[in-house]
Write a protein that holds these residues in place. Structure first.
Motif, PDB file in Angstrom:
ATOM      1  N   VAL A  47      33.854 -36.803  65.171  1.00 23.98           N
ATOM      2  CA  VAL A  47      34.690 -37.722  65.940  1.00 23.98           C
ATOM      3  C   VAL A  47      34.106 -39.122  66.030  1.00 23.98           C
ATOM      4  O   VAL A  47      34.849 -40.116  66.111  1.00 23.98           O
TER       5      VAL A  47
ATOM      6  N   TYR B  15      31.302 -37.217  74.376  1.00 17.96           N
ATOM      7  CA  TYR B  15      31.179 -36.133  73.399  1.00 17.96           C
ATOM      8  C   TYR B  15      29.755 -35.596  73.334  1.00 17.96           C
ATOM      9  O   TYR B  15      29.542 -34.375  73.277  1.00 17.96           O
TER      10      TYR B  15
ATOM     11  N   TYR C  49      36.370 -42.197  64.413  1.00 16.66           N
ATOM     12  CA  TYR C  49      36.845 -43.283  65.266  1.00 16.66           C
ATOM     13  C   TYR C  49      36.408 -44.638  64.722  1.00 16.66           C
ATOM     14  O   TYR C  49      37.184 -45.603  64.740  1.00 16.66           O
TER      15      TYR C  49
ATOM     16  N   PHE D 197      33.055 -43.247  74.306  1.00 19.92           N
ATOM     17  CA  PHE D 197      33.620 -42.003  73.757  1.00 19.92           C
ATOM     18  C   PHE D 197      32.497 -41.102  73.241  1.00 19.92           C
ATOM     19  O   PHE D 197      32.513 -39.887  73.448  1.00 19.92           O
TER      20      PHE D 197
ATOM     21  N   GLY E  76      39.914 -37.050  75.203  1.00 19.40           N
ATOM     22  CA  GLY E  76      39.945 -36.307  73.956  1.00 19.40           C
ATOM     23  C   GLY E  76      38.574 -35.797  73.555  1.00 19.40           C
ATOM     24  O   GLY E  76      38.458 -34.796  72.849  1.00 19.40           O
ATOM     25  N   ASN E  77      37.529 -36.486  73.999  1.00 23.90           N
ATOM     26  CA  ASN E  77      36.164 -36.060  73.705  1.00 23.90           C
ATOM     27  C   ASN E  77      35.561 -35.223  74.817  1.00 23.90           C
ATOM     28  O   ASN E  77      34.427 -34.754  74.689  1.00 23.90           O
TER      29      ASN E  77
ATOM     30  N   GLY F 196      40.795 -41.699  74.435  1.00 24.86           N
ATOM     31  CA  GLY F 196      39.505 -41.588  73.763  1.00 24.86           C
ATOM     32  C   GLY F 196      38.485 -40.843  74.601  1.00 24.86           C
ATOM     33  O   GLY F 196      37.701 -40.037  74.093  1.00 24.86           O
TER      34      GLY F 196
ATOM     35  N   HIS G 294      41.113 -38.878  68.810  1.00 24.59           N
ATOM     36  CA  HIS G 294      41.023 -38.145  70.073  1.00 24.59           C
ATOM     37  C   HIS G 294      42.363 -37.533  70.467  1.00 24.59           C
ATOM     38  O   HIS G 294      42.406 -36.446  71.034  1.00 24.59           O
TER      39      HIS G 294
END
Length: 252
Positions: free
Chosen positions: A216, A91, A220, A87, A114-115, A111, A142
């Motif tokens: 993030v 990102y 997480y 993840f 979402g990134n 995950g 995420h």
């Protein structure tokens, strides 16, 4: 089978996940995906990444059967660290990452996307975080980047899925296309970005990450702490056993 990374002449790097039958990644798979994304960002010839998957669906999360057939906590810790690494690699990839989502995108799949910076999905795509049904927590960080707060809570507590078409309305999915046009649509967006000055795009990615209101990576890891508590309490093992069909084997 596994993770492949191919750089096209136009500066678009295509990273493909292929773990039949449902792209539930084993521990090694998460770390390999993280490495592929880190390498992509470090390569100055890479202007943008398209993250895609082969098979019936984009991602079904972690390989729970691997976890339940491994003694001790090594597989659990490995999956936690592997997911965090993958993840984070999406990102922090130095160039934009476009997720091309087909079919199911569950748990760890959320995950990843979402990134991501842009999401393009097929008409059959849907997203969900079934963690509470597995005795675990995670990826709320995420999912919160895909839907508004109250919908996030509803989806998370119920384990419901949400179709990609609904996410277009929330602004998190750019467009939904027929399955046979998914790669074409993702590559079209990627081509727009790849045509820009990559020196500017790389700085733009870093700048946008820098103004994000939520860290993030840290949030997480905070979620994962509760997963470890559920494991130490034995709750998570009960749920994973039922899912993996290993209850009988463990009781004998």
């Amino acid at each position: 089978m596994g993770i492949t990374s191919d750089l096209r002449d136009d500066g678009i790097r295509v990273v493909t996940v292929d773990y039949p039958p449902v792209n539930a990644l084993p521990v090694r798979g998460w770390f390999d995906l993280a490495a592929a994304l880190d390498e992509a960002g470090a390569d100055l010839d890479t202007h943008v990444v398209v993250l895609r998957a082969e098979g019936k669906g984009f991602n079904a999360g972690v390989d729970i059967k691997e976890m339940q057939h491994t003694d001790g906590f090594d597989a659990l810790i490995g999956a936690n660290r592997g997911c965090h690494a993958a993840f984070k690699a999406v990102y922090e990839c130095a160039v934009p990452v476009i997720a091309a989502v087909n079919g199911f995108c569950l748990g760890g799949g959320v995950g990843l996307v979402g990134n991501a910076d842009t999401i393009v999905a097929s008409e059959d795509a849907y997203f969900g975080v079934p963690e509470v049904d597995r005795g675990a927590l995670g990826a709320a960080t995420h999912l919160a980047r895909l839907v508004p707060p109250h919908l996030l809570r509803t989806l998370y507590f119920t384990g419901r899925n949400i179709p990609a078409t609904d996410l277009v309305g929330h602004g998190s999915v750019l467009e939904v296309v027929p399955r046979d046009r998914l790669d074409e649509a993702a590559l079209a967006v990627a081509a727009e970005i790849a045509a820009k000055d990559t020196r500017v795009i790389r700085m733009a990615k870093e700048a946008i990450n820098g103004i994000d209101p939520v860290d993030v990576n840290r949030s997480y890891r905070f979620e994962q702490g509760f997963t470890m508590e559920l494991n130490l309490a034995g709750v998570a093992d009960e749920h994973r056993d039922r899912f993996a069909g290993t209850e009988k084997a463990r009781s004998e």
